[in-house]
Design an enzyme around this catalytic site. Structure first.
Site, PDB file in Angstrom:
ATOM      1  N   CYS A  42       7.750  -3.230 -58.418  1.00  0.00           N
ATOM      2  CA  CYS A  42       7.782  -3.025 -56.960  1.00  0.00           C
ATOM      3  C   CYS A  42       7.566  -4.301 -56.154  1.00  0.00           C
ATOM      4  CB  CYS A  42       6.749  -1.978 -56.558  1.00  0.00           C
ATOM      5  SG  CYS A  42       5.030  -2.528 -56.726  1.00  0.00           S
ATOM      6  N   ASP A  82       3.205 -12.836 -96.875  1.00  0.00           N
ATOM      7  CA  ASP A  82       3.175 -12.602 -98.322  1.00  0.00           C
ATOM      8  C   ASP A  82       4.440 -11.894 -98.784  1.00  0.00           C
ATOM      9  OD1 ASP A  82      -0.407 -11.943 -98.720  1.00  0.00           O
ATOM     10  OD2 ASP A  82       0.729 -13.784 -98.395  1.00  0.00           O
ATOM     11  N   ALA A  83       4.929 -10.965 -97.952  1.00  0.00           N
ATOM     12  CA  ALA A  83       6.121 -10.194 -98.326  1.00  0.00           C
ATOM     13  C   ALA A  83       7.344 -11.110 -98.441  1.00  0.00           C
ATOM     14  CB  ALA A  83       6.380  -9.093 -97.303  1.00  0.00           C
ATOM     15  N   LYS A  94      -6.725  -4.099-105.098  1.00  0.00           N
ATOM     16  CA  LYS A  94      -6.371  -5.530-105.119  1.00  0.00           C
ATOM     17  C   LYS A  94      -6.879  -6.150-103.820  1.00  0.00           C
ATOM     18  CE  LYS A  94      -2.524  -8.728-105.831  1.00  0.00           C
ATOM     19  NZ  LYS A  94      -2.798  -9.541-104.630  1.00  0.00           N
ATOM     20  N   GLU A 150      -7.974  -0.730-110.066  1.00  0.00           N
ATOM     21  CA  GLU A 150      -8.935  -1.181-109.057  1.00  0.00           C
ATOM     22  C   GLU A 150      -8.173  -1.669-107.829  1.00  0.00           C
ATOM     23  OE1 GLU A 150     -10.602  -5.240-110.258  1.00  0.00           O
ATOM     24  OE2 GLU A 150      -9.634  -4.547-112.101  1.00  0.00           O
ATOM     25  N   GLU A 210     -13.077 -12.098-107.061  1.00  0.00           N
ATOM     26  CA  GLU A 210     -12.319 -12.347-105.836  1.00  0.00           C
ATOM     27  C   GLU A 210     -13.304 -12.505-104.688  1.00  0.00           C
ATOM     28  OE1 GLU A 210      -8.160 -12.530-104.481  1.00  0.00           O
ATOM     29  OE2 GLU A 210      -9.053 -12.324-106.469  1.00  0.00           O
ATOM     30  N   ASP A 264      -7.727  -8.705-100.888  1.00  0.00           N
ATOM     31  CA  ASP A 264      -7.029  -9.818-100.252  1.00  0.00           C
ATOM     32  C   ASP A 264      -8.030 -10.960-100.083  1.00  0.00           C
ATOM     33  OD1 ASP A 264      -5.171 -11.364 -98.993  1.00  0.00           O
ATOM     34  OD2 ASP A 264      -5.281 -10.333 -97.070  1.00  0.00           O
ATOM     35  N   CYS A 275      -1.153  -3.727 -60.750  1.00  0.00           N
ATOM     36  CA  CYS A 275      -0.398  -3.523 -59.516  1.00  0.00           C
ATOM     37  C   CYS A 275      -1.206  -2.545 -58.666  1.00  0.00           C
ATOM     38  CB  CYS A 275       0.988  -2.950 -59.819  1.00  0.00           C
ATOM     39  SG  CYS A 275       1.881  -2.465 -58.323  1.00  0.00           S
ATOM     40  N   LYS A 320      -4.453  -2.563-115.408  1.00  0.00           N
ATOM     41  CA  LYS A 320      -4.624  -3.354-116.629  1.00  0.00           C
ATOM     42  C   LYS A 320      -4.725  -2.431-117.838  1.00  0.00           C
ATOM     43  CE  LYS A 320      -7.308  -6.941-114.235  1.00  0.00           C
ATOM     44  NZ  LYS A 320      -8.656  -7.508-114.069  1.00  0.00           N
ATOM     45  N   TYR A 351       7.257 -14.381 -99.066  1.00  0.00           N
ATOM     46  CA  TYR A 351       7.037 -15.238-100.236  1.00  0.00           C
ATOM     47  C   TYR A 351       7.410 -14.490-101.513  1.00  0.00           C
ATOM     48  CZ  TYR A 351       4.661 -18.114-103.714  1.00  0.00           C
ATOM     49  OH  TYR A 351       4.387 -18.879-104.811  1.00  0.00           O
ATOM     50  N   ASP A 352       6.959 -13.246-101.607  1.00  0.00           N
ATOM     51  CA  ASP A 352       7.261 -12.422-102.786  1.00  0.00           C
ATOM     52  C   ASP A 352       8.768 -12.273-102.967  1.00  0.00           C
ATOM     53  OD1 ASP A 352       4.588 -12.122-103.273  1.00  0.00           O
ATOM     54  OD2 ASP A 352       4.445 -10.117-102.400  1.00  0.00           O
ATOM     55  N   CYS A 406       4.216  -7.543 -59.104  1.00  0.00           N
ATOM     56  CA  CYS A 406       4.585  -6.412 -59.961  1.00  0.00           C
ATOM     57  C   CYS A 406       6.058  -6.508 -60.326  1.00  0.00           C
ATOM     58  CB  CYS A 406       4.307  -5.095 -59.242  1.00  0.00           C
ATOM     59  SG  CYS A 406       4.860  -3.641 -60.169  1.00  0.00           S
ATOM     60  N   LYS A 417       1.801  -3.279-105.403  1.00  0.00           N
ATOM     61  CA  LYS A 417       1.559  -3.625-103.998  1.00  0.00           C
ATOM     62  C   LYS A 417       1.805  -2.436-103.065  1.00  0.00           C
ATOM     63  CE  LYS A 417       0.875  -8.256-103.900  1.00  0.00           C
ATOM     64  NZ  LYS A 417       1.721  -9.091-103.084  1.00  0.00           N
ATOM     65  N   TYR A 446     -14.100  -8.965-111.417  1.00  0.00           N
ATOM     66  CA  TYR A 446     -13.115  -8.035-111.989  1.00  0.00           C
ATOM     67  C   TYR A 446     -12.811  -8.296-113.467  1.00  0.00           C
ATOM     68  CZ  TYR A 446      -9.952 -11.946-110.955  1.00  0.00           C
ATOM     69  OH  TYR A 446      -9.370 -13.183-110.879  1.00  0.00           O
ATOM     70  N   CYS A 499       3.921   2.554 -56.726  1.00  0.00           N
ATOM     71  CA  CYS A 499       4.763   1.754 -57.616  1.00  0.00           C
ATOM     72  C   CYS A 499       5.546   2.679 -58.553  1.00  0.00           C
ATOM     73  CB  CYS A 499       3.897   0.802 -58.437  1.00  0.00           C
ATOM     74  SG  CYS A 499       4.831  -0.155 -59.651  1.00  0.00           S
ATOM     75  N   ARG A 510      -9.151 -20.900-108.558  1.00  0.00           N
ATOM     76  CA  ARG A 510      -8.138 -20.761-109.590  1.00  0.00           C
ATOM     77  C   ARG A 510      -7.246 -22.001-109.666  1.00  0.00           C
ATOM     78  NH1 ARG A 510      -3.981 -15.834-109.355  1.00  0.00           N
ATOM     79  NH2 ARG A 510      -3.048 -17.134-107.740  1.00  0.00           N
TER      80      ARG A 510
END
Length: 688
Positions: free
Chosen positions: A428, A43-44, A128, A126, A191, A130, A443, A307, A46-47, A425, A331, A243, A448, A149
């Protein structure tokens, strides 16, 4: 954008090309996100793409086209569902990533309304969620339609699936005498989401079936709601928070807060954390409060929604192409990002456990640069089919070690390499072993190098023998020079041995030598903990010391003797018995005692302290800030309470720290009393 070069000679060609490329990328990711429910970026990311496109279009408005992603909400509905137009558009929200952007939003609202900067605007706030935005159309109180939507103007008819969600009433009723009459028609927005426990359960089932896991609860909710067969949706425990409203006939809401207060009176579920605030500063405070609560909530949130409360101002403020001017999403720092898996290394732990660690292309998650992430074990790698060179989704929540959630297989080029788990391992060379009932390779070599360093550090740690000045570098130098082959060797070192270590002058050598000598006088509980027995933490060590009184008694204890101790189950008892049966461990313990280690009696603080927790049983989950979980357990025991590692109806309190595990979800199911760290400290009479 045909003939763009001729049409806009004053705009640099690279800008035109960048705008075109951004639109193509965003449309592709819209398709992956909205239609396939299978994103290939976080998402980050894309934003970031959307924000860059918006900035370029604001700078060069001539390049704005009606089909630009900035001019619409989402993507066209998927095939297989009937299209449904929304009576009023379901617009998406602009994002704010920091406090300054929220303050700018407040200034824009006031400016647009012609108000002075010092004016106070009331807002609703409120969490948000996911999840997946839906619209519920009620006519004469009866649910007639449930729609996604979609692109904001036309959604998908998912009525049959919506009806499987138990928290959505099929018929509205007045549950409060003071409630208004139910309108002839009301379009309710909400949501749909999955809680964390159900999300994990679904993903585990998908992995077992060889199916790719969902990236996050939002995609799991979307995938569940958009099943062509409603019986599949019914098996998933979807939920909803309402909401707001769209079209309403026969009733006129005056404020958003009135909407939120009225919907529950008609049987519609809203988030109990919604709040009315007097100004933007209080909204920002709410954001910080929710960010702290984020990990302890049973569902995922990625920010808050702010809002304007007065609905008459909504009409004055109006909307832009894809978002309203009266609301904004503030966010949180992202906890999931995509990055490249560069390599995998295998670490050897104190108990010999082999842990695969991913070396990542450095990336920022939640304000922290992450370069490594855990891959858990061999089965985890195989089930998810993770390969070196993959683009992977990485998650970091709270202070938990980052982990790879899934590979993005769609981004593979064919150059990726299979991760080969070692059979020997990596330190060793000893052949690795795995018990039939475990997923971890170990191991078995007690000498070791890698596990020896971890054992020394654990043995010398503050809660164990408390040898000040014995850190990782010193431990490695002692082992590298052949001075220490096991923890018992520490007590046979001479002062001159420390002078041979790099960076050690007389004073430093003398301090460490004396710290080791001082640790010879210790308590039995600390010694038991220092031995590093699997499943035996500080609190468990105290219970064992209190029960068996002497080391000899503990070493001779049978399975049944051990399981008679409160909190000791089969696995813990088995681990203790096997540890003391091991000849190598017996030899080390003998040498430690021969070196002069003696046990002092624990101070009977319990007699001085009121046993205020007597008869109460506690379970701890998640990381605490003011102390370790073992320290917290010790405090409970000191005050006469009991500690359990298992959640059951016999538990009185579940103490939740940051990033709690499955115990928290189970406690919610059983309806147990759940408290945070601050409440726990108040309970035991301490302040943070």
């Amino acid at each position: 954008m045909p003939e763009e070069k001729k049409e806009y000679p004053h705009i640099p060609q690279e800008i035109i090309e960048r705008v075109k490329k951004l639109r193509e990328e965003i449309e592709y990711h819209n398709y992956r996100y909205y239609v396939l429910d299978s994103p290939v970026i976080s998402d980050a990311e894309y934003d970031a793409l959307m924000r860059e496109l918006k900035e370029l279009e604001e700078k060069y408005p001539e390049l704005i086209t009606p089909d630009s992603p900035t001019q619409r909400v989402g993507f066209k509905p998927a095939e297989g569902f009937k299209e449904v137009p929304h009576a009023e558009p379901m617009l998406s929200l602009d994002d704010a990533m920091d406090e300054n952007e929220v303050l700018e939003f407040d200034k824009r609202v006031k400016k647009f309304l012609g108000l002075p900067e010092e004016a106070q605007i009331e807002y609703t706030v409120e969490p948000k969620i996911d999840g997946l935005a839906v619209e519920l159309v009620y006519e004469d109180g009866t649910l007639k339609l449930g729609a996604t939507r979609g692109d904001g103007y036309v959604g998908e008819d998912v009525t049959a699936n919506i009806k499987t969600i138990k928290s959505i009433p099929l018929k509205l009723k007045k549950f409060d005498e003071d409630a208004p009459e139910i309108p002839p028609r009301i379009d309710v927005r909400g949501e749909v989401y999955l809680n964390k426990e159900e999300f994990e359960k679904i993903n585990q089932e998908r992995i077992k079936k060889g199916e790719p896991p969902f990236a996050n609860p939002r995609n799991a909710a979307a995938g569940s709601l958009r099943q062509l067969d409603p019986s599949v949706t019914a098996k998933r425990k979807l939920d909803i928070f309402c909401y707001g409203v769209g079209k309403v006939e026969g009733y006129n809401f005056k404020t958003q807060w009135e909407v939120l207060q009225t919907l529950p009176k008609w049987g519609l579920k809203i988030n109990p954390l919604v709040k009315l605030v007097k100004n933007i500063r209080e909204a920002i405070d709410y954001h910080h409060e929710m960010e702290k609560k984020r990990q302890e909530l049973p569902y995922e949130i990625d920010g808050i929604v702010i809002k304007v409360n007065d609905l008459s101002l909504w009409e004055k403020l109006g909307t832009k192409a894809r978002s309203p001017r009266y609301a904004i999403a503030y966010k949180f720092q992202p906890t999931q990002v995509t990055t490249k898996l560069l390599n995998v290394v295998f670490q050897v732990g104190r108990t010999g456990a082999i842990t695969p660690v991913a070396i990542l292309q450095p990336v920022q998650i939640g304000g922290v640069i992450v370069e490594r992430a855990t891959l858990h074990n061999e089965d985890y790698i195989k089930n998810l089919d993770i390969r070196i060179g993959d683009w992977v989704l990485v998650q970091r929540a709270g202070d938990v070690i980052p982990q790879i959630i899934m590979p993005i297989k769609e981004r593979r080029t064919g150059d990726e390499k299979e991760i080969k788990f070692p059979t020997e391992c990596p330190r060793c060379g000893t052949k690795l072993v795995k018990k039939p009932d475990e997923a971890v390779w170990r191991c078995p070599n007690p000498n070791c190098y890698a596990s020896l360093i971890r054992k020394i550090l654990h043995f010398a740690s503050r809660l164990a023998m408390n040898i000040e000045g014995l850190g990782e570098k010193v431990a490695k130098d002692l082992v590298d020079r052949g001075l220490v082959e096991n923890v018992a060797d520490l007590y046979y070192l001479r002062l001159e041995d420390f002078l041979r270590l790099p960076g050690f002058a007389y004073k430093k050598a003398k301090n460490l030598y004396e710290a080791i000598q001082k640790s010879k006088k210790n308590t039995l509980a600390r010694f038991i903990y220092a031995l590093g027995i699997r499943h035996v933490g500080e609190a468990m060590a105290q219970l064992l010391a209190k029960k068996f009184k002497t080391l000899d008694n503990l070493m001779k204890a049978s399975m049944s003797d051990l399981m008679s101790v409160e909190g000791v189950g089969y696995e813990v008892a088995k681990s203790i018995v096997e540890f003391f049966k091991n000849e190598h461990n017996q030899e080390i313990i003998k040498r430690l005692l021969d070196a002069g280690i003696t046990f002092e009696e624990e101070e009977e603080k319990q007699e001085e302290v009121t046993p205020k927790l007597e008869g109460l049983t506690f379970v701890f989950t998640g990381a605490l800030k003011s102390m370790t979980r073992d320290q917290a357990k010790a405090k409970v025991l000191q005050l006469g309470g009991k500690v359990s590692d298992h959640v059951s109806k016999n538990v009185d309190y579940v103490v939740v720290g940051e990033a709690p595990g499955s115990k928290y979800q189970k406690a919610l199911k059983l309806g147990l009393k759940i408290i945070n760290e601050e409440e726990f400290l108040k309970l035991i009479g301490e302040t943070q």
